[in-house]
Design a protein around this motif. Structure first.
Motif, short mmCIF file in Angstrom:
data_model
loop_
_atom_site.label_atom_id
_atom_site.label_comp_id
_atom_site.label_asym_id
_atom_site.label_seq_id
_atom_site.Cartn_x
_atom_site.Cartn_y
_atom_site.Cartn_z
N ASP A 12 11.92 1.93 -7.55
CA ASP A 12 12.20 1.37 -6.38
C ASP A 12 11.77 1.43 -5.35
OD1 ASP A 12 14.30 0.61 -5.38
OD2 ASP A 12 16.45 1.70 -6.70
N PHE A 13 11.95 0.36 -4.84
CA PHE A 13 10.84 0.28 -3.57
C PHE A 13 12.05 0.35 -2.65
CE2 PHE A 13 7.94 -0.76 -6.85
CZ PHE A 13 6.83 -0.02 -6.39
N SER A 14 13.02 0.59 -2.99
CA SER A 14 14.30 0.70 -1.54
C SER A 14 14.38 2.68 -1.32
CB SER A 14 15.72 0.10 -1.66
OG SER A 14 16.03 1.27 -3.11
N ASP A 15 13.32 2.74 -2.37
CA ASP A 15 12.49 4.21 -1.34
C ASP A 15 12.93 4.18 0.24
OD1 ASP A 15 12.15 7.13 -2.94
OD2 ASP A 15 11.03 6.32 -1.02
N ALA A 16 12.97 5.11 0.66
CA ALA A 16 12.89 5.29 2.10
C ALA A 16 12.14 6.09 3.03
CB ALA A 16 14.21 5.81 2.50
N ARG A 17 11.73 7.22 1.92
CA ARG A 17 9.97 7.52 1.82
C ARG A 17 8.95 6.19 1.98
NH1 ARG A 17 10.52 11.54 -2.07
NH2 ARG A 17 11.02 10.02 -3.36
N PHE A 18 9.04 5.47 0.31
CA PHE A 18 7.97 4.87 0.62
C PHE A 18 7.85 3.47 1.61
CE2 PHE A 18 6.30 0.69 -1.13
CZ PHE A 18 4.89 0.95 -1.78
N GLN A 19 8.72 3.58 1.93
CA GLN A 19 9.08 2.59 2.87
C GLN A 19 8.51 2.88 4.04
OE1 GLN A 19 12.88 0.57 3.34
NE2 GLN A 19 13.69 -0.57 0.97
N ALA A 20 8.43 4.01 4.43
CA ALA A 20 7.85 4.33 5.56
C ALA A 20 6.63 3.84 5.59
CB ALA A 20 8.54 5.78 6.00
N ALA A 21 6.19 4.96 4.55
CA ALA A 21 4.34 4.99 4.53
C ALA A 21 3.77 3.31 4.38
CB ALA A 21 4.25 6.25 2.68
N PHE A 22 4.72 2.80 3.47
CA PHE A 22 4.35 1.46 3.38
C PHE A 22 3.88 0.79 5.29
CE2 PHE A 22 3.84 -2.55 2.44
CZ PHE A 22 2.33 -2.92 1.35
N ARG A 23 5.32 1.32 5.48
CA ARG A 23 5.12 0.73 6.51
C ARG A 23 3.87 1.12 8.34
NH1 ARG A 23 10.44 -1.43 9.59
NH2 ARG A 23 12.11 -1.63 7.40
N GLN A 24 3.39 2.02 7.80
CA GLN A 24 2.39 3.19 8.68
C GLN A 24 1.02 2.15 7.38
OE1 GLN A 24 3.83 7.59 7.92
NE2 GLN A 24 2.19 7.48 8.89
N TYR A 25 0.95 2.02 6.66
CA TYR A 25 -0.50 1.33 5.86
C TYR A 25 -0.59 -0.49 7.24
CZ TYR A 25 -2.24 -0.83 2.06
OH TYR A 25 -3.31 -2.07 1.80
N PHE A 26 0.90 -0.78 6.84
CA PHE A 26 1.16 -2.21 7.21
C PHE A 26 0.26 -2.30 8.54
CE2 PHE A 26 2.10 -5.87 4.71
CZ PHE A 26 1.40 -5.85 3.16
N THR A 27 0.80 -1.62 9.49
CA THR A 27 0.58 -0.55 11.18
C THR A 27 -0.66 -1.04 11.16
OG1 THR A 27 3.01 -0.35 11.59
CG2 THR A 27 1.24 0.38 12.80
N GLU A 28 -1.53 0.56 10.63
CA GLU A 28 -2.81 0.62 10.33
C GLU A 28 -3.47 -0.72 10.70
OE1 GLU A 28 -4.44 3.26 7.78
OE2 GLU A 28 -6.54 2.07 8.40
#
Ligand SMILES: CC(C)(COP(=O)(O)OP(=O)(O)OC[C@H]1O[C@@H](n2cnc3c(N)ncnc32)[C@H](O)[C@@H]1OP(=O)(O)O)[C@@H](O)C(=O)NCCC(=O)NCCS
Length: 154
Positions: A12-28
């Protein structure tokens, strides 16, 4: 690699920890997203997307690998493969085996679920995948134009 980490299977990609990690990835990657909520909804709505999210002892993100089943069919053959979609380890945690072990987790999960081939595209980490048993599939074309790599899982 220190063993003091936790791996969570995310479906379930509403998971806040996953979202935070994914945002870091896209920022990089330098990628901007206008509608993050739309992206999470898309990940959930496509069906079958899953990820392993690795966190460290203090709950800090170590990395993640996201994958989904993808079915190839023709009039004669069909096979469902594991499509490795997104894969990232934080810059601070790289080079300590987390990437290898996240990839192995995703591959084992795929095999347990009846997928015997992993498939992915890359324009950044071909050497990494080749080292882990992937071979380029020169006749296979992907929508993003990147080279395609495959691995027989067992
Ligand atoms: C690719 C990635 C997930 C590997 O994670 P990691 O935790 O560093 O992986 P490991 O520690 O298991 O392996 C590190 C080894 O792989 C090699 N490696 C890492 N990235 C590589 C790359 N892009 N090309 C070739 N080799 C690579 C390292 O040089 C290192 O080699 P060494 O063991 O001889 O020192 C990480 O580098 C990353 O997140 N990169 C940016 C995002 C990305 O490119 N993702 C893949 C998209 S398809």
């Amino acid at each position: 690699m220190d063993e003091n980490h936790t791996d969570a299977l995310i479906t379930d990609f509403s998971d806040a920890r996953f979202q935070a990690a994914f945002r870091q990835y896209f920022t990089e990657l330098g990628l901007a997203v206008r509608d993050w909520d739309g992206l999470w909804r898309e990940m959930n709505g496509e069906g079958g997307n899953a990820a392993f999210l690795r966190t460290g002892p203090a709950g800090e993100t170590v990395g993640f690998i996201q994958f989904r089943p993808i079915r190839f069919t023709s009039w004669f053959f069909e096979e469902t493969c594991a499509f490795i979609r997104e894969f990232w380890v934080t810059p601070e945690a790289r080079g300590r085996g987390h990437g290898a072990s996240l990839l192995a987790l995703a591959e084992a999960h795929a095999l347990q679920n009846g997928m015997h081939t992993a498939i992915l595209t890359t324009d950044t980490a071909a050497g990494f995948y080749i080292r882990h048993g992937y071979v380029r599939a020169p006749a296979c074309r992907a929508k993003n134009g990147d080279d395609v790599y495959v691995k027989r899982l067992g």
